[in-house]
Design a protein around this motif. Structure first.
Motif, short mmCIF file in Angstrom:
data_model
loop_
_atom_site.label_atom_id
_atom_site.label_comp_id
_atom_site.label_asym_id
_atom_site.label_seq_id
_atom_site.Cartn_x
_atom_site.Cartn_y
_atom_site.Cartn_z
N GLY A 127 0.81 -1.21 0.00
CA GLY A 127 0.00 0.00 0.00
C GLY A 127 0.83 1.26 0.00
O GLY A 127 0.50 2.25 -0.66
N LEU A 128 1.94 1.25 0.75
CA LEU A 128 2.84 2.41 0.78
C LEU A 128 3.40 2.68 -0.61
O LEU A 128 3.40 3.82 -1.09
CB LEU A 128 3.98 2.16 1.77
N PHE A 129 3.91 1.64 -1.26
CA PHE A 129 4.61 1.84 -2.53
C PHE A 129 3.67 2.01 -3.71
O PHE A 129 4.02 2.68 -4.69
CB PHE A 129 5.56 0.67 -2.79
N SER A 130 2.47 1.43 -3.64
CA SER A 130 1.56 1.46 -4.79
C SER A 130 0.39 2.41 -4.64
O SER A 130 -0.26 2.75 -5.63
CB SER A 130 1.00 0.05 -5.05
N GLY A 131 0.08 2.82 -3.40
CA GLY A 131 -1.11 3.64 -3.18
C GLY A 131 -2.40 2.86 -3.32
O GLY A 131 -3.46 3.44 -3.58
N GLN A 132 -2.32 1.53 -3.12
CA GLN A 132 -3.48 0.67 -3.34
C GLN A 132 -3.61 -0.36 -2.21
O GLN A 132 -2.63 -0.72 -1.57
CB GLN A 132 -3.34 -0.07 -4.67
N GLN A 133 -4.85 -0.85 -2.03
CA GLN A 133 -5.09 -1.96 -1.13
C GLN A 133 -4.58 -3.25 -1.76
O GLN A 133 -4.56 -3.40 -2.98
CB GLN A 133 -6.59 -2.09 -0.83
N ILE A 134 -4.20 -4.22 -0.92
CA ILE A 134 -3.56 -5.43 -1.41
C ILE A 134 -4.46 -6.24 -2.34
O ILE A 134 -3.97 -6.93 -3.24
CB ILE A 134 -3.06 -6.30 -0.22
N PHE A 135 -5.79 -6.16 -2.18
CA PHE A 135 -6.64 -6.97 -3.04
C PHE A 135 -6.57 -6.51 -4.49
O PHE A 135 -6.96 -7.26 -5.40
CB PHE A 135 -8.08 -6.99 -2.52
N ARG A 136 -6.07 -5.30 -4.73
CA ARG A 136 -5.89 -4.87 -6.12
C ARG A 136 -4.81 -5.71 -6.81
O ARG A 136 -4.82 -5.86 -8.03
CB ARG A 136 -5.47 -3.40 -6.19
N SER A 137 -3.89 -6.26 -6.02
CA SER A 137 -2.82 -7.09 -6.57
C SER A 137 -3.17 -8.57 -6.55
O SER A 137 -2.88 -9.30 -7.49
CB SER A 137 -1.53 -6.87 -5.78
N THR A 138 -3.80 -9.01 -5.45
CA THR A 138 -3.99 -10.45 -5.25
C THR A 138 -5.41 -10.93 -5.47
O THR A 138 -5.65 -12.13 -5.55
CB THR A 138 -3.60 -10.83 -3.82
N GLY B 173 -3.45 -10.83 1.51
CA GLY B 173 -2.04 -11.06 1.24
C GLY B 173 -1.30 -11.31 2.53
O GLY B 173 -1.42 -10.54 3.48
N GLY B 174 -0.54 -12.39 2.58
CA GLY B 174 0.20 -12.70 3.80
C GLY B 174 1.56 -12.05 3.80
O GLY B 174 1.94 -11.31 2.89
N ALA B 175 2.31 -12.34 4.86
CA ALA B 175 3.68 -11.86 4.99
C ALA B 175 4.62 -12.94 4.49
O ALA B 175 4.47 -14.12 4.82
CB ALA B 175 3.99 -11.51 6.44
N PHE B 176 5.60 -12.56 3.69
CA PHE B 176 6.50 -13.53 3.06
C PHE B 176 7.53 -14.06 4.05
O PHE B 176 8.00 -13.33 4.93
CB PHE B 176 7.21 -12.89 1.88
N GLU B 177 7.89 -15.32 3.90
CA GLU B 177 8.96 -15.96 4.66
C GLU B 177 9.82 -16.76 3.69
O GLU B 177 9.31 -17.29 2.70
CB GLU B 177 8.40 -16.88 5.75
N GLY B 178 11.11 -16.86 4.00
CA GLY B 178 11.99 -17.57 3.08
C GLY B 178 12.03 -16.85 1.74
O GLY B 178 11.76 -15.66 1.65
N PRO B 179 12.35 -17.57 0.66
CA PRO B 179 12.41 -16.95 -0.66
C PRO B 179 11.02 -16.82 -1.28
O PRO B 179 10.73 -17.36 -2.35
CB PRO B 179 13.32 -17.89 -1.45
N GLY B 180 10.11 -16.16 -0.58
CA GLY B 180 8.73 -16.04 -1.03
C GLY B 180 8.57 -14.96 -2.07
O GLY B 180 9.18 -13.91 -2.02
N GLY B 181 7.68 -15.21 -3.03
CA GLY B 181 7.40 -14.26 -4.08
C GLY B 181 6.43 -14.87 -5.07
O GLY B 181 5.84 -15.91 -4.80
N PRO B 182 6.20 -14.27 -6.21
CA PRO B 182 6.81 -13.03 -6.69
C PRO B 182 6.31 -11.81 -5.95
O PRO B 182 5.46 -11.92 -5.06
CB PRO B 182 6.40 -13.00 -8.16
N SER B 183 6.79 -10.65 -6.33
CA SER B 183 6.44 -9.42 -5.66
C SER B 183 4.96 -9.10 -5.81
O SER B 183 4.36 -9.33 -6.86
CB SER B 183 7.27 -8.26 -6.21
N TYR B 184 4.37 -8.56 -4.74
CA TYR B 184 3.03 -8.01 -4.84
C TYR B 184 2.99 -6.85 -5.84
O TYR B 184 1.94 -6.56 -6.41
CB TYR B 184 2.56 -7.51 -3.48
N LEU B 185 4.13 -6.17 -6.00
CA LEU B 185 4.23 -5.07 -6.96
C LEU B 185 4.44 -5.65 -8.35
O LEU B 185 5.56 -5.85 -8.81
CB LEU B 185 5.38 -4.13 -6.58
N LYS B 186 3.35 -5.93 -9.02
CA LYS B 186 3.42 -6.59 -10.31
C LYS B 186 3.94 -5.64 -11.40
O LYS B 186 3.83 -4.42 -11.27
CB LYS B 186 2.04 -7.11 -10.70
N PRO B 187 4.48 -6.19 -12.48
CA PRO B 187 4.90 -5.34 -13.60
C PRO B 187 3.72 -4.49 -14.07
O PRO B 187 2.59 -4.99 -14.21
CB PRO B 187 5.33 -6.34 -14.67
#
Length: 534
Positions: free
Chosen positions: A85-96, A100-114
């Motif tokens: 939300g900070l970086f995109s100005g949007q709620q997480i459901f706009r991406s997912t 959206g959970g919190a990542f652990e380990g090598p989790g991804g891809p980024s919520y900030l989609k291309p």
């Protein structure tokens, strides 16, 4: 006859004119610093909580020299969706599509989609040099030796092929930041424990981390330091000192080599996330235990940022924002209430993960000498997502309708030009741990779910904070915060018209692709500058 030379000259002239325009605009733009705290509750600063068990003098000073918001909210009640939300100005459901959970380990891809425009990209286009330092935690793409994308999980850390994975395809430098020094997840909680500088990992995770090697303040505050894989030399204790030093180096280097351009820096701290591991110089700094010492460290770092811009002679040219990603952690609330009579939630019901106010009502402070009048306290309803549109307004950018779709411009409020009786926001969305929705409209708040939306209040350490539900059969919750700030009297059935109104509004905002207004025009600043305080 086609005159190719003439066409080329004309095109070059246009390019030069555009570049000169960008440079000219950039010279008028302020430097911008965002200090983003982690799991810091509404009651964790003494300027918000007169009964706090300790003081936060530098943040109190920052608030006194600018504006403090008392109805500010994180987009989500956990960190990764809020950072989106900070970086995109949007709620997480706009991406997912939902939560959206919190990542652990090598989790991804980024919520900030291309294709998702970030606040850093917007500022880059206005001539800013941009940097982010600290906790990233919006997801990263990692690949094994076969080129297959890896999911989360501690053991998957050993499967990373760093040559195939870096430079990171969806790291900060691919999302609008010129410089970055980050950790993929929470620096002291969620493996993998590595430093990523400008998309590259200098020291891969090759050693097993044993939490027992770290201090255990008070015999319990090391809680939530997960075993996992770390790079050699990874420093758990001094993480935030390191992030500050990287931020400081970025700012000083920028001022030395490109003083004619503005900068945008994000200092993304891990305080006061678990585990509580204050740097050695801050141990015992307060009389309220290790977590208070940890918050004291954050306060000192904020002070060092403010001192730095003064030392560089750019105080009046620098807008500093302070915000938190969600409410305080459950055990932290429990221990601080019991051990030190300190309430990190600041009297609000709930805590991290919950849809109640304590889960997402957070500190938000802005300081810009000569522009933001001092000693302001605003009850304007606002969200972290609003930082995007506010900064766009600061630099005079009209946002397209497909960018920052949950972001409202709070600059008029900061500058003291907004009537407090007129809300900038007609409504506000938040999401709890499970992605369930809450919506505000004035004093009315509707939770589109039963219970907390996050924590289980039947478990032992949470039972004493449970409040009996007066309408246990209601599938949702409706509160009037003006008369019931503690969210104790569920009006789901008794205020049917208001509940249906908010349910309909929520459905509309979810399906329309935006909650922000269309045709946003930046607030004109030319005649709004205040006399310098110096």
């Amino acid at each position: 006859m086609f005159d190719q030379t003439r066409v080329i000259r004309k095109a070059l002239a246009i390019v030069v004119l555009l570049l000169m325009t960008v440079i000219s605009q950039a010279e008028d733009h302020p430097n911008i610093i965002v200090i983003y705290a982690d799991d810091l509750g509404f009651g964790d600063l003494s300027c918000y909580n007169s009964e706090a068990a300790y003081e936060t003098p530098r943040l109190d000073q920052m608030a006194a020299e600018g504006i403090r918001f008392t109805d500010a909210h994180s987009p989500s009640t956990v960190c990764s969706p809020s950072r989106y939300g900070l970086f995109s100005g949007q709620q997480i459901f706009r991406s997912t599509g939902r939560g959206g959970g919190a990542f652990e380990g090598p989790g991804g891809p980024s919520y900030l989609k291309p294709g998702t425009r970030t606040v850093a990209q917007m500022l880059q286009q206005q001539g800013y040099r941009t940097g982010v330092f600290g906790k990233w935690h919006v997801g990263l793409s990692w690949f094994d030796k076969e080129g297959e994308r890896l999911g989360g999980g501690f053991e998957n850390s050993l499967l990373i092929d760093y040559e195939k994975s870096t430079p990171l395809m969806d790291g900060p430098n691919a999302r609008g930041f010129d410089e970055s020094f980050v950790t993929p997840n929470c620096p002291n909680t969620d493996p993998l424990y590595v430093y990523i500088e400008n998309g590259k990992v200098a020291a891969p995770a090759s050693e097993r981390h044993d939490p027992k090697r770290l201090p255990n303040p008070g015999g319990k505050w090391r809680w939530d330091n997960d075993a996992g894989w770390m790079s050699p030399g990874y420093d758990f204790i001094n993480a935030d000192l390191l992030f500050f030093e990287k931020t400081k180096a970025f700012i000083k280097d920028h001022r030395q080599h490109t003083p004619d351009k503005p900068f945008f820096a994000v200092l993304s701290t891990q305080i006061a996330h678990a585990p509580v591991l204050p740097a050695e110089e801050f141990n015992g700094a307060t009389e309220a235990g290790p977590r208070a010492d940890f918050v004291w460290e954050l306060d000192v770092l904020v002070g060092r940022v403010l001192d730095l811009v003064k030392e560089l002679g750019i105080d009046d040219e620098t807008l500093v924002l302070f915000n938190s990603d969600n409410g305080p952690e459950t055990l932290h609330v429990n221990w601080m209430r019991h051990d030190h009579e300190h309430d990190p939630s600041g009297g609000w019901r709930g805590m991290k993960r919950d849809g109640w106010e304590g889960g997402h009502r957070v500190p938000f402070i802005a300081r810009w000498p000569g522009h933001i009048p001092p000693h302001q306290v605003s009850a304007q309803m606002t969200n972290t997502t609003d930082i995007f549109a506010t900064l766009a307004s600061v630099v005079g950018v009209s946002l397209p309708d497909d960018a920052a779709t949950d972001s409202f411009d709070m600059l008029p409020v900061m500058l003291g030009h907004q009537d407090e009786s007129r809300s900038v926001r007609p409504h506000l969305l938040t999401q709890s741990f499970r992605g369930e929705f809450q919506i505000r409209q004035g004093p009315w708040k509707y939770l589109d779910h039963q219970g907390s939306g996050g924590n289980n209040y039947d478990v032992k350490n949470m039972q004493e904070w449970a409040i009996p539900e007066k309408s246990p059969d209601a599938p949702g919750q409706l509160y009037n915060l003006e008369v019931d700030p503690g969210e104790t009297d569920n009006l789901y059935f008794t205020e049917e018209a208001k509940r249906i109104e908010l349910q309909s509004l929520l459905a509309k905002l979810k399906s329309s692709g935006r909650s922000a207004l269309k045709n946003r025009v930046p607030f004109r600043m030319a005649s709004t500058q205040q006399p310098s305080a110096r």
